[in-house]
Structure formats: C-alpha cells, structure tokens
Design a protein around this motif. Sequence first.
Motif, short mmCIF file in Angstrom:
data_model
loop_
_atom_site.label_atom_id
_atom_site.label_comp_id
_atom_site.label_asym_id
_atom_site.label_seq_id
_atom_site.Cartn_x
_atom_site.Cartn_y
_atom_site.Cartn_z
N LYS A 21 0.82 -1.21 0.00
CA LYS A 21 0.00 0.00 0.00
C LYS A 21 0.86 1.26 0.00
CE LYS A 21 -4.28 -1.53 2.21
NZ LYS A 21 -5.16 -1.38 3.38
N THR A 22 1.95 1.21 0.74
CA THR A 22 2.84 2.37 0.78
C THR A 22 3.38 2.69 -0.60
OG1 THR A 22 3.50 1.87 3.06
CG2 THR A 22 4.99 3.26 1.77
N VAL A 23 3.71 1.67 -1.36
CA VAL A 23 4.25 1.87 -2.71
C VAL A 23 3.18 2.31 -3.69
CG1 VAL A 23 5.37 0.71 -4.66
CG2 VAL A 23 6.10 0.20 -2.32
N VAL A 24 2.02 1.68 -3.63
CA VAL A 24 1.01 1.86 -4.67
C VAL A 24 -0.03 2.93 -4.33
CG1 VAL A 24 -0.80 0.69 -6.00
CG2 VAL A 24 1.30 -0.53 -5.40
N LEU A 25 -0.54 2.94 -3.10
CA LEU A 25 -1.74 3.71 -2.80
C LEU A 25 -1.57 4.90 -1.87
CD1 LEU A 25 -4.46 0.93 -2.35
CD2 LEU A 25 -4.06 2.40 -4.33
N ASP A 26 -0.56 4.91 -1.03
CA ASP A 26 -0.50 5.94 0.01
C ASP A 26 -0.51 7.36 -0.56
OD1 ASP A 26 -0.60 4.12 2.00
OD2 ASP A 26 1.35 4.58 2.88
N ASP A 27 0.25 7.60 -1.62
CA ASP A 27 0.29 8.95 -2.19
C ASP A 27 -1.03 9.30 -2.86
OD1 ASP A 27 2.91 9.77 -1.46
OD2 ASP A 27 3.73 8.43 -2.96
N PHE A 28 -1.66 8.33 -3.48
CA PHE A 28 -2.97 8.57 -4.10
C PHE A 28 -3.99 8.96 -3.04
CE2 PHE A 28 -7.18 7.02 -5.26
CZ PHE A 28 -7.36 7.59 -6.51
N ILE A 29 -4.07 8.19 -1.97
CA ILE A 29 -5.05 8.47 -0.91
C ILE A 29 -4.74 9.78 -0.21
CG2 ILE A 29 -5.91 7.67 1.33
CD1 ILE A 29 -5.54 4.80 0.27
N SER A 30 -3.47 10.02 0.10
CA SER A 30 -3.14 11.22 0.87
C SER A 30 -3.36 12.50 0.06
CB SER A 30 -1.69 11.16 1.37
OG SER A 30 -0.76 11.25 0.31
N PHE A 31 -3.28 12.43 -1.28
CA PHE A 31 -3.59 13.60 -2.09
C PHE A 31 -5.03 14.04 -1.85
CE2 PHE A 31 -5.57 15.28 -5.98
CZ PHE A 31 -4.85 16.45 -6.13
N PHE A 32 -5.96 13.12 -1.90
CA PHE A 32 -7.36 13.48 -1.69
C PHE A 32 -7.63 13.82 -0.22
CE2 PHE A 32 -7.58 11.13 -5.68
CZ PHE A 32 -8.38 11.97 -6.43
N HIS A 33 -6.93 13.18 0.66
CA HIS A 33 -7.07 13.46 2.09
C HIS A 33 -6.54 14.85 2.42
CE1 HIS A 33 -5.55 12.25 6.40
NE2 HIS A 33 -6.22 13.38 6.40
N GLU A 34 -5.36 15.20 1.92
CA GLU A 34 -4.65 16.41 2.35
C GLU A 34 -4.82 17.60 1.40
OE1 GLU A 34 -0.62 15.13 2.59
OE2 GLU A 34 -1.04 13.55 4.07
N GLU A 35 -5.02 17.35 0.11
CA GLU A 35 -4.86 18.44 -0.85
C GLU A 35 -6.08 18.74 -1.72
OE1 GLU A 35 -1.39 18.47 -3.22
OE2 GLU A 35 -0.01 18.18 -1.55
N TYR A 36 -7.04 17.86 -1.79
CA TYR A 36 -8.14 18.00 -2.74
C TYR A 36 -9.41 18.39 -1.98
CZ TYR A 36 -10.95 16.64 -6.89
OH TYR A 36 -11.79 16.61 -7.99
N HIS A 37 -9.84 19.65 -2.14
CA HIS A 37 -10.95 20.16 -1.33
C HIS A 37 -11.97 20.83 -2.25
CE1 HIS A 37 -8.50 19.56 2.29
NE2 HIS A 37 -7.50 20.01 1.56
N VAL A 38 -13.18 20.28 -2.30
CA VAL A 38 -14.24 20.81 -3.15
C VAL A 38 -15.33 21.41 -2.28
CG1 VAL A 38 -15.90 20.32 -4.97
CG2 VAL A 38 -13.76 19.02 -4.86
N PHE A 39 -15.64 22.70 -2.52
CA PHE A 39 -16.74 23.38 -1.85
C PHE A 39 -17.87 23.53 -2.86
CE2 PHE A 39 -13.80 24.11 1.40
CZ PHE A 39 -14.41 24.71 2.49
N SER A 40 -18.93 22.76 -2.67
CA SER A 40 -20.09 22.84 -3.55
C SER A 40 -21.06 23.89 -3.03
CB SER A 40 -20.79 21.48 -3.64
OG SER A 40 -22.07 21.61 -4.21
N GLU A 41 -21.57 24.73 -3.88
CA GLU A 41 -22.53 25.77 -3.49
C GLU A 41 -23.75 25.15 -2.81
OE1 GLU A 41 -24.62 29.51 -3.27
OE2 GLU A 41 -22.53 28.88 -3.29
N ILE A 42 -24.28 24.08 -3.36
CA ILE A 42 -25.47 23.46 -2.79
C ILE A 42 -25.18 22.91 -1.41
CG2 ILE A 42 -27.10 21.56 -3.05
CD1 ILE A 42 -26.87 21.90 -6.06
N LEU A 43 -24.04 22.24 -1.26
CA LEU A 43 -23.69 21.69 0.04
C LEU A 43 -23.47 22.79 1.05
CD1 LEU A 43 -21.27 18.84 -1.04
CD2 LEU A 43 -23.57 18.58 -0.14
N PHE A 44 -22.82 23.86 0.62
CA PHE A 44 -22.55 24.95 1.55
C PHE A 44 -23.84 25.60 2.01
CE2 PHE A 44 -21.60 29.19 2.98
CZ PHE A 44 -20.46 29.02 3.73
N GLU A 45 -24.75 25.86 1.09
CA GLU A 45 -26.00 26.50 1.45
C GLU A 45 -26.79 25.65 2.43
OE1 GLU A 45 -27.20 29.62 0.68
OE2 GLU A 45 -25.11 29.79 0.10
N SER A 46 -26.77 24.35 2.27
CA SER A 46 -27.55 23.49 3.16
C SER A 46 -26.98 23.52 4.57
CB SER A 46 -27.57 22.06 2.64
OG SER A 46 -26.28 21.48 2.69
#
Length: 420
Positions: free
Chosen positions: A186-211
Amino acid sequence: MLIMFKVKNYTSFKDEAILDMRSTAYVQHLAHVLRMDGRPGLLKTAALYGANASGKSNFISAMYFFERYIFSQFINKKKNESIEVTDTDTRMRLEPFCLSEHINEASEFDIIFLHHGKEIQYGFECTSDKVLNEWFFIDDKQVFERENEKISFGSKYQKMLSSYKKVPSERLYISVLDYFLDDEAKTVVLDDFISFFHEEYHVFSEILFESTVKGLAGMVRLSKKLVSDENYRKRVEQYLRLVDVGIQKLDVQTVMVTDDRTGKQKEEKTIRAVHNIYDDAGNVTGEKSFDLRQESTGTLRFLNYIQSIIDLTTTGGVFIVDELSARLHPLLTKLIVDIFCSEENKNAQLIFTTHDISLLNNNQFRRDEVVFVDKNERGESTLYALSDLKVREDATFSKDYLQGKYGAIPIFDYDVLSKE
C-alpha cells in the motif's frame, strides 16, 4: 497539485471537457505560476465564467463526484476517515448526458496530479452499476489497466499486484487493492494517491454549503486548530479584522452539551465571535461575544474559506469552489484570489466558478487562467480557456466578454415575450 482534470458524458458535458492547469509561455503575471524543477509550470488559479446553466457548476460537481465515487467504495474507512462520504450510494447519482436521442450510459473521469514528487494519473469509465474501464499510472509507468473485469499490470507492479486479479464488475479495482494489499505494498502503490485526496483536494459545492449555512447545526466548518492552536486562531482573526466584518477576535469557550447517544451532559469547546461595544462618542467601552449563527452568511462563508486557505497556502493543495463570489463583496473575492496569486503562495491552487466580472481583467489574470463554459442549443457544455482564443494580452477582458466576443454569455430571445 492538479495538472489536469477530464470529464466526459456527465450532466451537461456530452463530449470530453478538460481543465488543464499547465501554464502557457506567457510572460505576464509570472508570480501566478507554480514552478517545479524539471516540470512545466502550473497555474495557481483558474476562474470559470459562463452564463447561468452553462455547466460551470456541473464541472465542479464532476470533480466532487469523482472523489466521492472512489472513496464510497473503500472498505478501510479508518484509513480514510477524514474523507467524508454519506451513506447514500454515490453510484446512483451518476448522471450521464441525457439530451441525445441515443443515450450513452457510460461516464468517464480522469485526473493527473503531483503529490510528494510523483506524477499520478488515475481514471475510470463507469455506468450507474458497472465499472467498464480503469487505469492507474505513476510517473508515466503503468500500475494497472482494467477492461471490464480483465486486469493487466505494469512490469514494476506485476509481482506486487498479480495475486489480486478478481474484481466485481460494480467495484473499482483500486478499492480492491486498498482492502487486500499489505501495508508495504500500500505504501508503494496507494498511500500517495489516498493522501492527495485526504490532504490536498478540497471541493466546496454551493449546494452543500447553502444546506449547512442555513441549518441550525454545523453551519460552518471549524478547524480543530481554532480551538487548540492559538497562533492559527490569531491568523484567522487577522483576516476577519482585515475584511472589517466587525469581529475583533474569536473566543474559545467551554459549554455543556447533551450527548445524543447517552443523554448525559459533557463539556465541549466552542468558538464565539467577539465584537466591540461603543459609547455614543465612538469609543470602545467593552466587548460582547456572539454565537456564530448570529453572524451573516457572508461572514460565515468567508470564515469557512479562510481556514482552508490558510491551511492550503501553508501545506499545499487544491481549493475548488463553486460560486466563490456568492454572498461575498467583490473586494473579498479579490482578496481570496490575490492570496493564491501572491508570490508567498508556493504550493496551492484555486479553481472557482464566478459571475464577478470585476475580476475579469488583465491586471488580475493571465489569459490561461480565465476559462469559459458555454452551452450550445443542444444542451451540450464545452470548456475552453481565453488563451485558446488568441486574445491580445492588453485586451479588455470584461468588456469584450459582455459584448459576446468570447461566447459563454446569455443570449436573450425577446421574441419569446411577444408570443402568446
């Protein structure tokens, strides 16, 4: 950092649409480009403009759906507990383009990003109940590729992954690997993939925010650091004072709340907004604290944003926002954009939709930072950058945009009003 995101046959995007964050050779606003050794520069910002219902929010929705679809299938939730996934089956919300006589049920998503010095590409093609194709590359080297239930592996990863060739048709193969691989693999194959979305990928949706803003609970995301880290809290307070919303500081208070599961009382830390009290002569005579729900939605929105912005411009990441300027004064929107464009920002990106044309000028943006989303008479959205249109660097972006020179504006049919 994001290099590219692609979507095809999702909501209003019938054909392939690509947001390319690689910078062109323009010499304007060089501080707006992130530089990495031996790699092309990446843009710090991308501003998406277009008419209402042109597909801007649909593109942000695609970026949001992509992440949620992936991690809704991960079984090792503890590993990825920071990525919130609702109980609703994400696959059922897949919405292919539906305004064609012959509907293609398969949607496609693809991303390329840099994380921890690696260039990672991952994508898949799926229907609402089946994964048709899937691919994963690290530094241009094949990790695996999938066609229906048949898996092939790159030579570097063959021995590590070939024991796991079985994958249910409705599941992503990457989720199978997350479940079965040992920690070393997992360290070789997946850790960087998972940590990118965990640490760096942040989506603020207007609909979600309004709710969340309009709800009675959880109306604003509060970082734990606001309570535990005084220096961090002071940075947030500085921005709140800078934008002059009346908040002088944020006060950490202990309150008693009822545990929903046990019914028992327990102590909990909360944040309250502190305002000055003035006498008739305008002198400060004291202070009063307020529950955050008493602040304006614009203030709450800015507070929501500024926490992520401080984090991202410190540690790196991608801040993706639908309708960044909603409920914000244009100068507040400009402040946020300027933070990302500044020379001090070395590793964060801002991608946002907006109708705020006060930002649409060559003093604010490079031509490759301005992206238009347009929809034709068949309901098909397309995405293109101002740099694709061979516009002069000294052009008046906003004026030319409103005159229709770039497309992506409303076209009014006044004849409709005269028809019975």
